[in-house]
Design a protein around this motif. Structure first.
Motif, short mmCIF file in Angstrom:
data_model
loop_
_atom_site.label_atom_id
_atom_site.label_comp_id
_atom_site.label_asym_id
_atom_site.label_seq_id
_atom_site.Cartn_x
_atom_site.Cartn_y
_atom_site.Cartn_z
N GLU A 11 17.46 49.42 -13.96
CA GLU A 11 17.54 50.93 -13.96
C GLU A 11 16.36 51.69 -14.23
O GLU A 11 15.35 51.20 -14.78
N ILE A 12 16.12 53.11 -13.77
CA ILE A 12 15.04 53.79 -14.24
C ILE A 12 15.74 54.77 -15.31
O ILE A 12 16.52 55.46 -15.22
N LYS A 13 14.80 54.47 -16.34
CA LYS A 13 15.14 55.16 -17.59
C LYS A 13 15.06 56.56 -17.59
O LYS A 13 15.74 57.32 -18.48
N SER A 14 14.28 57.20 -16.91
CA SER A 14 14.06 58.66 -17.12
C SER A 14 13.77 59.22 -15.46
O SER A 14 13.02 58.65 -14.60
N GLU A 15 14.11 60.59 -15.49
CA GLU A 15 13.57 61.41 -14.29
C GLU A 15 12.15 61.36 -13.97
O GLU A 15 11.72 61.42 -12.78
N VAL A 16 11.30 61.29 -15.02
CA VAL A 16 10.09 61.62 -14.86
C VAL A 16 9.32 60.17 -14.41
O VAL A 16 8.68 60.14 -13.27
N ILE A 17 10.17 59.04 -14.86
CA ILE A 17 9.81 57.76 -14.19
C ILE A 17 10.08 57.61 -12.86
O ILE A 17 9.39 56.95 -11.83
N LEU B 246 10.55 60.02 -10.56
CA LEU B 246 9.75 60.77 -9.52
C LEU B 246 8.29 59.96 -9.33
O LEU B 246 7.68 60.09 -8.40
N SER B 247 8.12 59.76 -10.64
CA SER B 247 6.53 58.70 -10.57
C SER B 247 6.54 57.66 -9.37
O SER B 247 5.83 57.44 -8.83
N LEU B 248 7.71 56.97 -9.31
CA LEU B 248 8.00 55.77 -8.51
C LEU B 248 8.01 56.20 -7.26
O LEU B 248 7.70 55.88 -6.33
N LEU B 249 8.77 57.62 -6.88
CA LEU B 249 8.74 58.12 -5.44
C LEU B 249 7.25 58.43 -4.93
O LEU B 249 6.91 57.97 -3.86
N ILE B 250 6.55 59.10 -5.94
CA ILE B 250 5.30 59.28 -5.55
C ILE B 250 4.27 58.18 -4.94
O ILE B 250 3.64 58.11 -3.97
N LYS B 251 4.60 57.28 -6.02
CA LYS B 251 3.72 55.87 -5.70
C LYS B 251 4.40 55.15 -4.49
O LYS B 251 3.29 54.65 -3.80
N ILE B 252 5.57 55.16 -4.22
CA ILE B 252 6.33 54.55 -2.87
C ILE B 252 5.52 55.33 -1.80
O ILE B 252 4.95 54.73 -0.74
N VAL B 253 5.46 56.64 -1.74
CA VAL B 253 4.92 57.66 -0.43
C VAL B 253 3.50 57.02 -0.41
O VAL B 253 2.97 57.06 0.71
N PHE C 10 -1.86 56.15 -6.38
CA PHE C 10 -0.97 54.83 -6.56
C PHE C 10 -1.34 54.16 -7.69
O PHE C 10 -0.43 53.73 -8.58
N PHE C 11 -2.69 53.81 -8.08
CA PHE C 11 -2.88 53.05 -9.25
C PHE C 11 -3.13 53.74 -10.61
O PHE C 11 -2.99 53.20 -11.48
N LYS C 12 -3.42 55.13 -10.53
CA LYS C 12 -3.29 55.79 -11.90
C LYS C 12 -2.26 56.95 -12.03
O LYS C 12 -1.50 56.81 -11.12
N LYS C 13 -2.37 57.42 -13.22
CA LYS C 13 -1.18 58.28 -13.26
C LYS C 13 -1.54 59.72 -12.63
O LYS C 13 -2.52 60.35 -12.50
N GLU C 14 -0.47 59.71 -11.67
CA GLU C 14 -0.58 60.97 -10.72
C GLU C 14 -0.79 62.35 -11.18
O GLU C 14 0.23 62.57 -12.09
N LYS C 15 -1.83 62.86 -10.99
CA LYS C 15 -1.98 64.34 -11.65
C LYS C 15 -1.78 65.31 -10.51
O LYS C 15 -2.03 65.16 -9.51
N ARG C 16 -1.29 66.36 -10.89
CA ARG C 16 -0.81 67.42 -9.92
C ARG C 16 -2.15 68.18 -9.13
O ARG C 16 -2.23 68.28 -8.03
N ILE D 279 12.66 54.53 -0.66
CA ILE D 279 13.03 55.90 -1.13
C ILE D 279 14.31 56.26 -1.38
O ILE D 279 14.57 56.93 -2.50
N LEU D 280 15.09 55.78 -0.48
CA LEU D 280 16.43 55.70 -0.75
C LEU D 280 17.09 55.19 -1.88
O LEU D 280 18.17 55.61 -2.56
#
Length: 373
Positions: free
Chosen positions: A7-13, A15-22, A75-81, A239-240
């Motif tokens: 399971e994905i524990k939080s919405e922040v995680i 979103l981070s997963l989706l960003i890294k997948i893309v 992908f490898f670092k914490k994604e920053k805006r 993504i799905l």
């Protein structure tokens, strides 16, 4: 021993997963079709605006490398805006230098990252808006396939004949022709269910099934065609899975629509105009519909047909290369199916080889018409 369910524990995680997948699949797809992102090639470079015509080759290459570095960092670092924003600037500049870079997958990834930047502190909003993008993509992808050319060229000639080895006689005997409509109707149905159904995860499984089917058809054990699209289908599967891992709750639909009306216009209104030639096909999710005109380039005998041009056909006592085959062979990407782009490419080719030596024709498979560019 009881196993813990993934399971994905939080919405922040989430979103981070989706960003890294893309970021991961975007990086792979850009590398896989690297010649599309540089100017040192045979296929003409057609910028979005005429004043960008004389941009040096090293600028294309520099923007390509810059984008790759940013994607690796995301992908490898914490994604920053801020990093995502810099990447988008680099990527959009690169796309402006050549229209062939505006592929459907590029458009989807760009939209996703723009959504992320706008809703960086509001993951739930980002999920809801990207959810609407997917609804629009599947809806118009299905609608564009509702034509006879799709049934002839994609369903019968490609899937039934080339892939399954089913002869035309068998197609006629068992009335398989119109069974191809199952494909577009399925996409339209699942788009509607994805929008209105409460159990979106179950619908996402059906859509994953569609992408697995596409991978089987186009993959190395199927037609072995358009390999860059394999990664797009893989990306959409991941993504799905992540996007619909948890129930999607849109509590205030009215506010969401009002605050994001521009996305709805872009994804649900503008694609309607593509059916009348008033909006770009690839920005309207016109995917494997069989529609669109084909450009054939007749070269004189003294011009050697290079491997990058792809196979040739003989027409009117002259050898012709298909622009689509050329783009797929050299760039691993399909050409942009817009007449104004075809005209610019025609102009560049005639300038390169001499307008008196080259004959370029535009063929419409729907009505079998041929016009010279």
């Amino acid at each position: 021993m009881k196993q813990n369910k993934w399971e994905i524990k939080s919405e922040v995680i989430q979103l981070s997963l989706l960003i890294k997948i893309v970021a991961f699949f975007w990086f792979i797809m850009k590398v896989w079709s690297y010649k599309k992102w540089i100017a040192d090639r045979l296929y003409p470079v057609v910028p979005s605006f005429d004043f960008l015509k004389n941009v040096p080759n090293f600028v294309h290459f520099t923007l390509f490398c810059t984008s790759l570095i940013f994607l690796l960092f995301i992908f490898f670092k914490k994604e920053k805006r801020f990093i995502i924003l810099l990447f988008l600037i680099s990527e959009i500049l690169s796309c402006l230098l050549d229209v062939i870079r505006w592929q459907p997958w590029e458009y989807m990834y760009l939209c996703f990252f723009v959504i992320v930047i706008i809703n960086y502190q509001k993951p739930r909003n980002a999920f809801a808006i990207f959810h609407l993008f997917l609804v629009g993509m599947y809806l118009f992808s299905g609608l564009h396939k509702l034509n006879r050319t799709f049934l002839n060229d994609v369903w019968v000639n490609t899937i039934l004949d080339k892939l399954a080895g089913i002869s035309l006689d068998t197609v006629v005997k068992y009335k398989l022709f119109f069974m191809g409509l199952i494909i577009p109707f399925s996409e339209i149905l699942f788009a509607g269910l994805l929008l209105f159904s409460k159990n979106k995860r179950m619908i996402s499984y059906c859509l994953i099934g569609i992408h697995i089917t596409v991978l089987i058809i186009l993959g190395p054990f199927g037609l072995n065609y358009n390999s860059v699209i394999w990664f797009w289908n893989l990306a959409l599967i991941f993504i799905l899975v992540v996007l619909y891992h948890k129930p999607m709750e849109i509590t205030d639909i009215r506010t969401l629509v009002i605050n994001n009306f521009y996305w709805l216009i872009l994804w649900f209104v503008m694609p309607v105009f593509s059916f009348f030639g008033r909006w770009y096909q690839y920005l309207s999710f016109n995917l494997y519909s069989g529609k669109g005109e084909q450009v054939y380039i007749g070269l004189p005998p003294e011009i050697q047909v290079k491997r990058e041009f792809g196979s040739t056909i003989v027409y009117d006592h002259r050898s012709y290369i298909n622009l689509h085959n050329w783009a797929m062979e050299e760039l691993n990407s399909a050409p942009i199916p817009e007449k104004n782009v075809y005209l610019k490419i025609s102009h560049e080719i005639k300038k390169r080889y001499g307008k008196d030596h080259v004959k370029i024709i535009l063929y419409n498979p729907a009505n079998k018409s041929i016009i010279e560019l």
